[in-house]
Scaffold this active site. Structure first.
Site, mmCIF file in Angstrom:
data_model
loop_
_atom_site.group_PDB
_atom_site.id
_atom_site.type_symbol
_atom_site.label_atom_id
_atom_site.label_comp_id
_atom_site.label_asym_id
_atom_site.label_seq_id
_atom_site.Cartn_x
_atom_site.Cartn_y
_atom_site.Cartn_z
ATOM 1 N N ASN A 88 -28.151 13.224 -16.386
ATOM 2 C CA ASN A 88 -29.428 12.189 -15.594
ATOM 3 C C ASN A 88 -30.127 13.127 -14.829
ATOM 4 O O ASN A 88 -31.483 13.075 -15.388
ATOM 5 C CB ASN A 88 -28.793 11.422 -14.776
ATOM 6 C CG ASN A 88 -27.760 10.591 -14.751
ATOM 7 O OD1 ASN A 88 -27.744 10.288 -15.687
ATOM 8 N ND2 ASN A 88 -27.065 10.412 -13.342
ATOM 9 N N ARG A 419 -31.362 -0.904 -28.180
ATOM 10 C CA ARG A 419 -30.524 0.290 -28.526
ATOM 11 C C ARG A 419 -29.191 -0.199 -29.174
ATOM 12 O O ARG A 419 -28.522 -1.101 -28.437
ATOM 13 C CB ARG A 419 -29.853 0.935 -26.977
ATOM 14 C CG ARG A 419 -31.103 1.113 -26.245
ATOM 15 C CD ARG A 419 -30.743 2.414 -25.316
ATOM 16 N NE ARG A 419 -31.950 2.799 -23.889
ATOM 17 C CZ ARG A 419 -32.575 3.350 -24.129
ATOM 18 N NH1 ARG A 419 -32.607 4.564 -25.517
ATOM 19 N NH2 ARG A 419 -34.098 4.247 -23.813
ATOM 20 N N HIS A 479 -38.483 -5.352 -24.480
ATOM 21 C CA HIS A 479 -36.688 -5.315 -24.045
ATOM 22 C C HIS A 479 -35.457 -6.183 -24.009
ATOM 23 O O HIS A 479 -35.113 -6.333 -23.106
ATOM 24 C CB HIS A 479 -36.997 -4.386 -22.267
ATOM 25 C CG HIS A 479 -35.806 -3.723 -21.780
ATOM 26 N ND1 HIS A 479 -35.732 -4.184 -21.215
ATOM 27 C CD2 HIS A 479 -35.655 -2.346 -22.433
ATOM 28 C CE1 HIS A 479 -34.342 -2.885 -20.001
ATOM 29 N NE2 HIS A 479 -33.971 -2.386 -20.983
ATOM 30 N N ARG A 608 -28.621 -0.221 -8.247
ATOM 31 C CA ARG A 608 -27.646 0.920 -8.052
ATOM 32 C C ARG A 608 -28.533 2.509 -8.668
ATOM 33 O O ARG A 608 -28.348 3.336 -8.136
ATOM 34 C CB ARG A 608 -27.606 0.666 -9.596
ATOM 35 C CG ARG A 608 -26.495 2.081 -10.355
ATOM 36 C CD ARG A 608 -26.212 1.808 -12.081
ATOM 37 N NE ARG A 608 -27.350 2.455 -12.143
ATOM 38 C CZ ARG A 608 -27.641 1.708 -13.800
ATOM 39 N NH1 ARG A 608 -27.259 0.501 -14.417
ATOM 40 N NH2 ARG A 608 -28.795 2.692 -13.952
#
Length: 851
Positions: A88, A419, A479, A608
């Site tokens: 990350n 993706r 997206h 999150r």
């Protein structure tokens, strides 16, 4: 002359791209979503309840590292959390620090609308926090590696090699590494090399006969196997890393020069490159343009240098200056910088200890709403199907597309791909479909960060097979996650639409918590058809009756939902907004939520990652509760729910970030089937019950543990959902949307911090479960199954479901009708039968409702 013009053109494009990014940073880019918004609003902002985006992200990554410290997590899994933390951090440096560094070079820097800080000020803020986070990561990893060594898994550094280790290391070096190494010594004839992004090098100080303190550099081959296994006794695993092998053999790399000190170095470069800002030639294929962009990315400005070892300070300074880095961007480590190798250790763990060192194995289970022995199309035409990844398998979706590819009645398949798995059964089914004469259209988003090359390869493969491949609009990444299958049979034209909160990706469907709705609802089908038609024409201003589509109508839909609850609160009715997402940065949404909280609306969010809003600020956000869940699985679903009983539920691909709401093509879609809505409600209730992996955001922007009474049972929502998936799969194989555990009501009042920062909870009765209005043109829900006839004509506008937020929504004037309990809403043979199973499971394992 041509090269000079090209260089000038690129420089102009870069300057233009930087200006655009500065405007995006200040939230001043004009898009179809904000045309009516006044400019330069920063001077009128209240920053008392918002915070720095980058600081918020660092606190999220620190929360990930908390899992590595958690004694309840198996030991090897804790090391994997260290690796996730580092991965990350690597991406954050490449994108966020890279982008901020570019903007900080501007003479007139913009200020963002959450912290009122310039890019340079934000960099100062984060670099104050980074040293402590790196030290925390270092101490954690050292401790975990020491404990793992006691379990029989040991990483050996060069200074600890035994004689047998040296033999093995020497053999590996001579056979596999020495033939491909290219050591260099930096001198006037050998200038400082281009250190590539995310590639490891061994730098060393060299002593010669007449020369001292020379800098030698050896690139560690990326093609070399990272882990080198060392001799070990039975039931033990000993290994070293390839960079350590090179370090130990430096004496064989530089001839007569003698290495005296060394360090493994890794450079992180800016990867925040705007493909559209680079300029696309009219005659240029967009795939070729993206290939050029990826090549340029590898040569962008360095933003970080990591060193593991003890290289002479003078040479560290030389490397830093050659890279153009400030001292604060040099990170000194005692453990490996790149932890990606840890995943390869799992298959070598001692068999006798593996069960204790790792999470119990889990595989996604069959969906409770699908019968494996029957074709998918008639099942979806009979009832909506909501898949809950990764608890339930992606199999039904893959089966639907595979069956359609071989169905004579199927005439077309249209899909957006963001993706894609490297080995994708879904894409193979698309190839099969086009080979079988179907019209297959794929909108492939080539700008998906760090997946560009894989998407380029799949775009070429699909196009070669005969698919129509199109790309996203300039300046607006697509997206959205939508697939539509069109059938033409004796009954006419019918469609099945698949809408997800996450990607059509078989790999992430095993790891990410997401929803996938598969529906034959004719109104959603019409909107889906219009969506693909608009995208093929480059039209971002399409109008839709059921879907909220960014950049034009998704954020207004959310705003209307909030306003509806504000209207309820103002008339004395219970009102609640619940949002689950990955990140919250959109200032318009933040301000409206703050306004709603002060109007008496209960605002609950589960976020999150980044959260630029601060709850519990007196007079601003005192009615807002924000939670976070970080656990074994990645929370990825986006939910927008309105009403105290979540009478209106949307799922979405979009976070409430300005980039998503205004500068991307996103979709929010309603959950209309009551069976599917009950699944989402149960999911929400479990998330809010979580007191193990959940944290609560404080007014200081930190994440605090959820307090629980000694007698209160521990609730880990992810583990419960895994157990429920297994329990449902062990039944008779048919679907049940009734909860296998009694979901407790949403908390009646969120905790507010007192002066000491401790939660102050006040007892309050649970709000009554009410609904705004009943479904129009339908029998009472308690007696009529909610089914959709795929062959009927599209519904007229007057019959849009009450569970959809319409553009002209007004506060209700008629009394609200009570909602029948979930257990009393049968939906046909399948759901009714399994409702009994669910209620039995609830009786055995459920907990009583809170009051």
């Amino acid at each position: 002359m041509g090269k000079k013009k090209d260089k000038q053109k690129r420089a102009k494009a870069k300057e233009k791209g930087l200006d655009r990014r500065a405007a995006e940073f200040a939230d001043e880019v004009r898009t179809p979503a904000n045309e009516g918004r006044p400019e330069h609003r920063a001077g009128h902002r209240d920053f008392s309840y918002t915070q720095n985006r980058e600081v918020s992200w660092l606190r999220f990554d620190d929360r990930v590292l908390d899992e590595a410290f958690d004694e309840s997590v198996p030991l090897f899994e804790r090391i994997k959390f260290c690796a996730i933390f580092q991965s990350n951090m690597d991406e954050w440096f490449m994108i966020r620090i890279g982008g901020l560094s570019d903007l900080a070079s501007l003479k007139h820097q913009p200020a963002d609308n959450k912290s009122d800080e310039t890019p340079a000020e934000q960099l100062d803020s984060v670099f104050e926090l980074l040293p402590g986070m790196y030290e925390r990561r270092e101490s954690c990893l050292r401790d975990l590696e020491g404990r793992l060594a006691l379990e029989g898994v040991e990483r050996v550094s060069p200074d600890s090699y035994t004689d047998a280790d040296l033999v093995a290391v020497s053999r590996r070096f001579e056979s596999s590494l020495a033939p491909i190494l290219s050591p260099i010594i930096i001198d006037p004839r050998h200038p400082f090399p281009n250190l590539r992004n995310d590639v490891m090098y061994v730098a060393c100080s060299l002593e010669g006969t007449d020369e001292h303190g020379m800098l030698g550099i050896v690139e560690v081959p990326a093609s070399a196997q990272r882990i080198v296994w060392l001799p070990a006794g039975e039931g033990r695993v000993r290994y070293t890393l390839v960079e350590d092998v090179v370090t130990s053999m430096l004496g064989r790399c530089f001839g007569s020069y003698v290495p005296t000190s060394s360090a493994v170095v890794r450079v992180t470069r800016n990867a925040d490159l705007d493909p559209d800002g680079e300029g696309v030639e009219e005659e240029e294929d967009y795939r070729q343009h993206m290939k050029k962009v990826l090549k340029r990315r590898s040569r962008l400005q360095p933003v970080r240098l990591e060193l593991t070892g003890s290289l002479d300070e003078a040479l560290v300074t030389l490397i830093r200056k050659e890279l153009g880095l400030e001292k604060r961007r040099v990170m000194r480590l005692t453990t490996p910088a790149d932890l990606s190798y840890v995943y390869a250790l799992e298959n070598r763990l001692p068999a006798t200890r593996k069960a204790q060192l790792t999470f119990p194995p889990f595989e996604p289970q069959p969906s409770r709403m699908v019968r494996a022995t029957e074709p998918m199309r008639p099942q979806v035409e009979d009832h909506d199907v909501l898949l809950t990844y990764p608890y339930e398998s992606m199999g039904p979706l893959l089966r639907l597309i595979h069956e359609a590819a071989n169905d004579d009645d199927c005439i077309s398949i249209k899909i957006t791909l963001y993706r894609v798995a490297r080995h994708s059964r879904l894409c193979e089914s698309l190839v099969t479909a086009v080979e079988n004469g179907k019209d297959v259209t794929v909108l492939m988003e080539l700008r998906a960060r760090f997946d560009e090359q894989n998407n380029i390869e799949w775009a070429e493969r699909l196009e070669e097979a005969g698919c129509t491949v199109i790309y996203g609009s300039e300046g607006f990444k697509c997206h959205s996650k939508i697939c539509q299958i069109t059938y033409h049979d004796a009954s006419g034209i019918s469609r099945i639409t698949c809408l997800g909160t996450g990607n059509f990706n078989e790999k992430t469907a095993h790891l990410y918590s997401d929803f996938m709705l598969i529906t034959a609802h004719p109104g959603i089908a019409e909107d889906g058809n219009a969506f693909f038609r608009n995208l093929s024409l480059g039209n971002l201003r399409g109008t839709y009756r059921y879907l909220g589509v960014a950049p034009l109508s998704l954020k207004p839909l959310v705003m209307r939902g909030i306003e509806r609850e504000m209207s309820r609160a103002k008339t004395g009715q219970p009102a609640r907004v619940l949002l689950k997402m990955n990140s919250l940065t959109d200032r318009d949404v933040i301000d409206r939520l703050a306004e709603a909280s002060q109007a008496g609306v209960e605002v609950i969010m589960i976020i999150r990652g980044i959260c630029c809003m601060l709850p519990g600020v007196k007079g601003r956000t005192t009615g807002i509760e924000i939670r976070q869940i970080v656990g074994r699985l990645l929370e990825h679903a986006r939910i927008y729910a309105f009403g105290v009983d979540a009478d209106t539920i949307y799922l979405s691909s979009a976070d409430m970030m300005t980039r998503n709401t205004e500068r991307r093509v996103e979709i929010a879609y309603p959950v209309l089937d009551e069976t599917c809505r009950s699944i989402v409600r149960h999911y929400i209730a479990l998330q809010l019950d979580d007191n193990v992996k959940a944290r609560r955001l404080t007014s200081r922007g930190t994440w605090a543990r959820i307090e629980r009474e000694p007698v209160q049972p521990a609730v880990n929502c992810q583990e419960i959902l895994i157990a429920e998936a297994y329990a449902a799969a062990g039944s008779d194989g048919e679907a049940s949307a009734v909860s296998s555990r009694s979901p407790s009501p949403l908390p009646a009042e969120p905790p507010v911090e007192d002066a000491q920062g401790k939660p102050d909870r006040k007892d309050a009765p649970a709000a009554p479960q009410t609904s705004t209005e009943s479904e129009e043109c339908q029998e009472p829900a308690a007696t009529q199954p909610e089914r959709h006839d795929a062959t009927r004509d599209p519904e007229p506008p007057a019959e849009v479901s009450a569970h959809v937020i319409e553009e002209a929504q007004t506060s209700p004037e008629k009394p609200e009708m009570p909602v029948a309990p979930l257990a009393r809403r049968p939906h046909g043979r399948v759901s009714t039968a399994l409702a009994l199973f669910g209620l039995g499971f609830k009786t055995l394992f459920g907990k009583t409702d809170k009051h």
